[in-house]
Design a protein around this motif. Structure first.
Motif, PDB file in Angstrom:
ATOM      1  N   UNK A 240     -35.954  64.084  70.696  1.00  0.00           N
ATOM      2  CA  UNK A 240     -36.351  64.886  69.536  1.00  0.00           C
ATOM      3  C   UNK A 240     -37.787  64.578  69.139  1.00  0.00           C
ATOM      4  N   UNK A 241     -38.448  65.607  68.638  1.00  0.00           N
ATOM      5  CA  UNK A 241     -39.817  65.450  68.140  1.00  0.00           C
ATOM      6  C   UNK A 241     -39.778  65.787  66.649  1.00  0.00           C
ATOM      7  N   UNK A 242     -40.257  64.850  65.834  1.00  0.00           N
ATOM      8  CA  UNK A 242     -40.153  65.044  64.386  1.00  0.00           C
ATOM      9  C   UNK A 242     -41.524  65.162  63.750  1.00  0.00           C
ATOM     10  N   UNK A 243     -41.697  66.221  62.943  1.00  0.00           N
ATOM     11  CA  UNK A 243     -42.969  66.420  62.229  1.00  0.00           C
ATOM     12  C   UNK A 243     -42.647  66.561  60.751  1.00  0.00           C
ATOM     13  N   UNK A 244     -42.817  65.470  60.047  1.00  0.00           N
ATOM     14  CA  UNK A 244     -42.341  65.459  58.666  1.00  0.00           C
ATOM     15  C   UNK A 244     -43.428  65.299  57.631  1.00  0.00           C
ATOM     16  N   UNK A 419     -53.999  61.964  61.797  1.00  0.00           N
ATOM     17  CA  UNK A 419     -55.255  62.683  61.577  1.00  0.00           C
ATOM     18  C   UNK A 419     -56.087  61.916  60.550  1.00  0.00           C
ATOM     19  N   UNK A 420     -57.358  61.707  60.869  1.00  0.00           N
ATOM     20  CA  UNK A 420     -58.274  61.077  59.910  1.00  0.00           C
ATOM     21  C   UNK A 420     -59.519  61.960  59.857  1.00  0.00           C
ATOM     22  N   UNK A 421     -59.746  62.577  58.708  1.00  0.00           N
ATOM     23  CA  UNK A 421     -60.874  63.513  58.580  1.00  0.00           C
ATOM     24  C   UNK A 421     -61.990  62.835  57.798  1.00  0.00           C
ATOM     25  N   UNK A 422     -63.213  62.913  58.333  1.00  0.00           N
ATOM     26  CA  UNK A 422     -64.356  62.293  57.661  1.00  0.00           C
ATOM     27  C   UNK A 422     -65.320  63.368  57.183  1.00  0.00           C
ATOM     28  N   UNK A 423     -65.660  63.344  55.895  1.00  0.00           N
ATOM     29  CA  UNK A 423     -66.689  64.209  55.312  1.00  0.00           C
ATOM     30  C   UNK A 423     -66.444  65.699  55.549  1.00  0.00           C
ATOM     31  N   UNK A 424     -65.200  66.110  55.366  1.00  0.00           N
ATOM     32  CA  UNK A 424     -64.837  67.532  55.515  1.00  0.00           C
ATOM     33  C   UNK A 424     -63.511  67.769  54.788  1.00  0.00           C
ATOM     34  N   UNK A 425     -63.150  69.038  54.556  1.00  0.00           N
ATOM     35  CA  UNK A 425     -61.822  69.293  53.997  1.00  0.00           C
ATOM     36  C   UNK A 425     -60.746  68.927  55.017  1.00  0.00           C
ATOM     37  N   UNK A 426     -59.546  68.631  54.550  1.00  0.00           N
ATOM     38  CA  UNK A 426     -58.467  68.186  55.450  1.00  0.00           C
ATOM     39  C   UNK A 426     -58.206  69.175  56.578  1.00  0.00           C
ATOM     40  N   UNK A 427     -58.378  70.491  56.303  1.00  0.00           N
ATOM     41  CA  UNK A 427     -58.005  71.468  57.335  1.00  0.00           C
ATOM     42  C   UNK A 427     -58.910  71.399  58.569  1.00  0.00           C
ATOM     43  N   UNK A 446     -42.751  60.450  65.939  1.00  0.00           N
ATOM     44  CA  UNK A 446     -42.340  60.293  67.327  1.00  0.00           C
ATOM     45  C   UNK A 446     -43.526  60.136  68.281  1.00  0.00           C
ATOM     46  N   UNK A 447     -44.746  60.197  67.732  1.00  0.00           N
ATOM     47  CA  UNK A 447     -45.907  59.777  68.508  1.00  0.00           C
ATOM     48  C   UNK A 447     -46.637  60.829  69.334  1.00  0.00           C
ATOM     49  N   UNK A 448     -46.152  62.068  69.347  1.00  0.00           N
ATOM     50  CA  UNK A 448     -46.858  63.087  70.144  1.00  0.00           C
ATOM     51  C   UNK A 448     -48.156  63.511  69.476  1.00  0.00           C
ATOM     52  N   UNK A 449     -48.271  63.228  68.174  1.00  0.00           N
ATOM     53  CA  UNK A 449     -49.491  63.593  67.442  1.00  0.00           C
ATOM     54  C   UNK A 449     -49.596  65.092  67.247  1.00  0.00           C
ATOM     55  N   UNK A 450     -50.815  65.617  67.456  1.00  0.00           N
ATOM     56  CA  UNK A 450     -51.006  67.073  67.301  1.00  0.00           C
ATOM     57  C   UNK A 450     -50.422  67.757  68.534  1.00  0.00           C
ATOM     58  N   UNK A 451     -49.227  68.289  68.386  1.00  0.00           N
ATOM     59  CA  UNK A 451     -48.507  68.782  69.559  1.00  0.00           C
ATOM     60  C   UNK A 451     -49.203  69.966  70.223  1.00  0.00           C
TER      61      UNK A 451
END
Ligand code: 1VU
Length: 471
Positions: A240-244, A419-427, A446-451
């Motif tokens: 299973x892949x979980x994105x919560x 995700x770590x965003x520097x000097x920008x909006x989160x999107x 589950x570690x897949x990150x940005x699927x």
């Protein structure tokens, strides 16, 4: 007279839109069984399995063609507007203009088959290939917060990977999910694809989701949604892949471009009324720049609440007894929330801000609405420490505004967020104004990150002994 004409024009536009939605539903109703909708979950699984067998024997060029069909269908202006509008109407979450952006982003920036890069190892013993291969039928659970974005994003990634996908949309987003599944199937079939590459049961429910989870023909489970449903798939005993959930903190230190930071934070926090799990949820600002930051945030559409009594009233209004957000306020605009509190503000207000201590409920709980608590701290190290606590170990997303490379590295290291965003909006973290691809399934736990396509594939090895090393 001018006003009357405008009102009539708006009424005609509304009626035309309603007719258009009805026509879309009626056209697809005529061939319901061919468009990925099924009355029982068992029928849907059966059809999805058949479709996957057919997909397995088509070439990579065909898969890419199907991906392109999904992109083109979603990017068709009428379709894009329809699904974006219906998503807001049905779920009463988020804002139409931002749903347009999010759906477009999912269609344009989700990688296709190019994501599946094979590895080759050669030597005296021959050639070994390691390739990304399909799981088969994937059961994908989608949320109320990003219902269409997640279907578009998951469909592209999963089909590119050679899988078929059976969606279990959140029941409060079932109509728009049905419409989109039908729309995509119709376009795919017209382009020569096997039917039912994408499917769902007509009446999604927790019971149907549970049947899907336990059916052995569903080989991989993917859950994008609230903590309860993610926990359910992760304890299913299947891959299973979980994105919560997340609770993304923002740190602003004295070296940041404060004016830009203020605008970026308001832009990110108010995006789709704060429902993206990557959106700014609380700010830790160094004392020496905090007043400036607040002033610039006000210049960019923030409403500053200073009355403690009023802050407590707001808390009572939008949270449950358990301290979580009331579902009826999730994804509502700042103007709406303030109105419910009896405060009238202009439409330009996008975010409600207030100064609070670091242990405040608004800081520690993810609210998913444009309410942004600010915690004043003495120095950047304290800000990072508090940000770590507020993130609750989700390791999801964090944002920092600073020019100090050492402190930027420190925060990235300590928080360990996907995700770590520097000097920008989160999107910027999902490809809107930042490099890299888009996803709406961010699989931290589950570690897949940005699927992307490869996240939904099995790695398989194919060995040819003693030949085809041509060096
Ligand atoms: O309580 P139970 O476990 O019995 O049932 C829950 C839950 O498991 C179930 N449920 C579903 N059932 C069938 N199909 C689904 N797709 C599904 N999803 C959940 O329904 C019961 C109620 O759960 P809930 O989560 O809907 O609960 P509330 O109505 O109280 O909460 C609504 C919100 C919006 C707060 C909730 O859904 C939530 O926390 N969502 C998380 C936000 C989210 O969507 N996160 C992923 C974002 S990914 C992203 O933004 C990428 C950029």
């Amino acid at each position: 007279m001018d006003m009357d004409l405008k009102a009539i024009e708006q009424m005609v536009e509304q009626v035309l839109r309603e007719i258009q939605s009805e026509q879309m539903i009626n056209v697809t109703e005529q061939r319901k069984e061919g468009y990925g909708l099924f009355s029982t979950i068992e029928e849907a699984i059966e059809a999805s399995e058949k479709a996957q067998k057919k997909l397995l024997y088509t070439g990579m060029a065909d898969r890419q063609k199907y991906v392109d069909v999904i992109r083109k269908t979603v990017l068709n202006k009428e379709n894009l507007e329809l699904i974006s509008r219906l998503a807001v109407e049905e779920t009463e979450i988020g804002c139409y203009e931002h749903k347009l952006i999010k759906n477009r982003l999912a269609a344009e920036k989700t990688p296709g088959t190019e994501d599946l890069i094979s590895e080759a190892v050669t030597g005296d013993n021959g050639l070994t290939l390691i390739e990304y291969c399909p799981f088969g039928v994937i059961g994908a659970i989608t949320p109320t917060t990003n219902p269409t974005e997640t279907i578009i994003n998951n469909s592209i990634s999963m089909i590119a990977g050679g899988n078929t996908v059976l969606f279990s949309p959140h029941p409060r987003a079932k109509k728009v999910s049905r419409l989109l599944v039908k729309m995509l199937n119709k376009a795919l079939i017209e382009a020569g694809a096997p039917s039912d590459l994408i499917s769902m049961v007509e009446e999604p429910s927790l019971e149907n989701t549970e049947k899907m989870i336990s059916n052995p023909k569903v080989r991989l489970l993917v859950a994008t949604g609230g903590p309860s449903i993610v926990k359910k798939v992760l304890s299913s005993g299947k891959k299973a892949i979980g994105a919560g959930a997340g609770n993304p903190p923002v740190v602003v230190d004295e070296t940041a471009d404060i004016k830009k930071a203020a605008k970026d934070i308001v832009d990110g926090c108010s995006f789709d009324n704060n429902v993206p799990c990557i959106a700014e949820k609380e700010v830790f600002a160094v004392d020496s720049i905090c007043d400036h930051l607040i002033q610039y945030m006000k210049d960019n559409g923030a409403y500053l609440m200073t009355d403690r009594q009023q802050i407590e009233e707001l808390k009572a209004l939008i949270t449950t007894e358990k301290g979580g957000p009331k579902t009826s306020f999730v994804g509502k605009s700042a103007v709406y929330i303030l109105d419910q509190l009896g405060v009238k503000v202009p439409d330009s207000v996008r975010v409600i801000i207030m100064e609070v201590p670091k242990d405040d409920l608004f800081v520690q709980e993810e609210m998913m609405m444009p309410i942004l608590p600010i915690v004043r701290v003495s120095d950047v190290d304290t800000a990072i420490e508090y940000a770590y606590e507020a993130e609750q170990g989700n390791r999801h997303t964090a944002i920092m505004h600073s020019q100090n490379v050492e402190k930027l590295s420190k925060m990235a290291k300590i928080l360990e967020t996907t995700i770590f965003v520097k000097n920008a909006p989160s999107f910027a973290g999902i490809g809107a104004g930042g490099e890299g691809h888009t996803t709406f399934t961010i699989a931290g736990p589950t570690g897949e990150g940005l699927t992307s396509a490869r996240s939904f594939c099995r790695k398989r090895k194919c060995v040819l002994a003693d030949a085809f090393s041509i060096r």
